[in-house]
Design a protein around this motif. Sequence first.
Motif, mmCIF file in Angstrom:
data_model
loop_
_atom_site.group_PDB
_atom_site.id
_atom_site.type_symbol
_atom_site.label_atom_id
_atom_site.label_comp_id
_atom_site.label_asym_id
_atom_site.label_seq_id
_atom_site.Cartn_x
_atom_site.Cartn_y
_atom_site.Cartn_z
ATOM 1 N N TYR A 40 85.031 54.266 41.704
ATOM 2 C CA TYR A 40 84.861 53.044 42.479
ATOM 3 C C TYR A 40 85.878 52.911 43.612
ATOM 4 C CZ TYR A 40 81.774 51.891 38.631
ATOM 5 O OH TYR A 40 80.767 51.922 37.698
ATOM 6 N N ASP A 43 87.330 58.298 44.083
ATOM 7 C CA ASP A 43 86.347 59.216 43.492
ATOM 8 C C ASP A 43 86.861 60.662 43.449
ATOM 9 O OD1 ASP A 43 84.000 59.929 42.264
ATOM 10 O OD2 ASP A 43 82.843 60.075 44.126
ATOM 11 N N ASN A 290 84.732 48.883 37.228
ATOM 12 C CA ASN A 290 84.140 48.540 38.517
ATOM 13 C C ASN A 290 84.904 47.347 39.086
ATOM 14 O OD1 ASN A 290 82.586 47.788 40.689
ATOM 15 N ND2 ASN A 290 80.633 47.890 39.593
ATOM 16 N N GLU A 292 84.739 45.756 41.781
ATOM 17 C CA GLU A 292 83.955 44.711 42.431
ATOM 18 C C GLU A 292 83.511 43.645 41.422
ATOM 19 O OE1 GLU A 292 80.715 46.513 44.429
ATOM 20 O OE2 GLU A 292 81.965 47.642 45.839
ATOM 21 N N ASP A 360 79.325 45.874 31.355
ATOM 22 C CA ASP A 360 80.267 45.729 32.477
ATOM 23 C C ASP A 360 81.210 44.567 32.241
ATOM 24 O OD1 ASP A 360 80.323 47.591 34.581
ATOM 25 O OD2 ASP A 360 78.324 46.979 35.237
#
Length: 391
Positions: A40, A43, A290, A292, A360
């Motif tokens: 994320y 990489d 993640n 975000e 998530d």
Amino acid sequence: MLLSISLILLVGMSMSWIYRKIKLPGLLGMLVTGIVLGPYMLDLLDESILGISSELRKIALIIILTRAGLGLDLSGLKKIGRPAVLMCFVPASLEILGMILLAPKLMGLTVLEAAIMGAVLAAVSPAVVVPRMVKLMDEGYGVNKGIPQLILAGASVDDVYVIVLFSTFTGMMQGESASVTSFLNVPVSIFLGGVLGLLLGTFFAYYFKKVHLRDTAKVLIILSVSFLLVVIEDHLNTPITFSALIAIMFIGIGLQKKREAVAKRLSVKYGKLWVGAEVFLFVLVGATVNIEYFGKVGVQALAVILGALVFRMLGVFICLPGTDLTGREKMFCMLAYTPKATVQAAIGGIPLSLGFACGDMVLTVAVLAIVLTAPLGALAIDSLYKKWLVI
């Protein structure tokens, strides 16, 4: 993959060192390493190593549980008595209850999803707590009242209790019926796992006495048997199973009871293994985050974590009446029993890997809990033990 392994070790250990220099837990530096190197952000990690990250995290969990078993003082537990037994499951149970009450309202989860999230968060961290309680015992603070022994023993069993509940809840999420047998399996699997582990530990004690092996070979044998136990548990389809993780910890306890000198040497070996396993554990869990998603659930996640911690601290308080601890000593126990890290890193990504809709969210909350509670818990222990505990 070789490049990924070198980056995980070199950058992870370097960041851990930097964080420790600024008086923060090194595991936070490893988490940041994983987030930065992960898919994320930069990489830079190979997909092949990310594909086996759940297995690598399980290996790290096996190592820390075996180490805990090899070093757990059962005689100290017996002296403490009832509070030690209650600390193994009451705080974690109340924290899960708190999550079940709060998460559906604040995060829109179902009751079962909230139970899974609660089981992920409810374990206290051996990586943060164990070395600090050993330090307290070495320096003599709180030892006469059994405070570090109480926290150390409770933290070791608390983790396994929570992991067994997590396995039960995830099984129910995958369609297994929520029968009375499912919940009966929790205490039964803990008991069966303990008995099996003690038998294996006793066997190893006599085997190592009869057959001369290097300590490194002994560690490899115990590790291999531990892996087999996990595989067997995963493939059992019987209504009543055994807890492989409990069995793994009790292998160390059984070996310690029969061959204490060997157990101490093997504990040192496992401590060296943990140096590398810890880096992989926290870097790889960071790589699965993640970032975000933090923006979507940040405020609600923070409220849920803090609310569940209040339930956990209440659980610790419930365990302590009848002891001769002062108010400050009880408060120290409550604060020392809050850090999250090891188990959250090991199982936080499992709901996501199983394809759960809440995956998530569970992983994000698990990482946020580590980032929040690991440094605060470590700071509370380090700054208060000389002020609130007596030699």
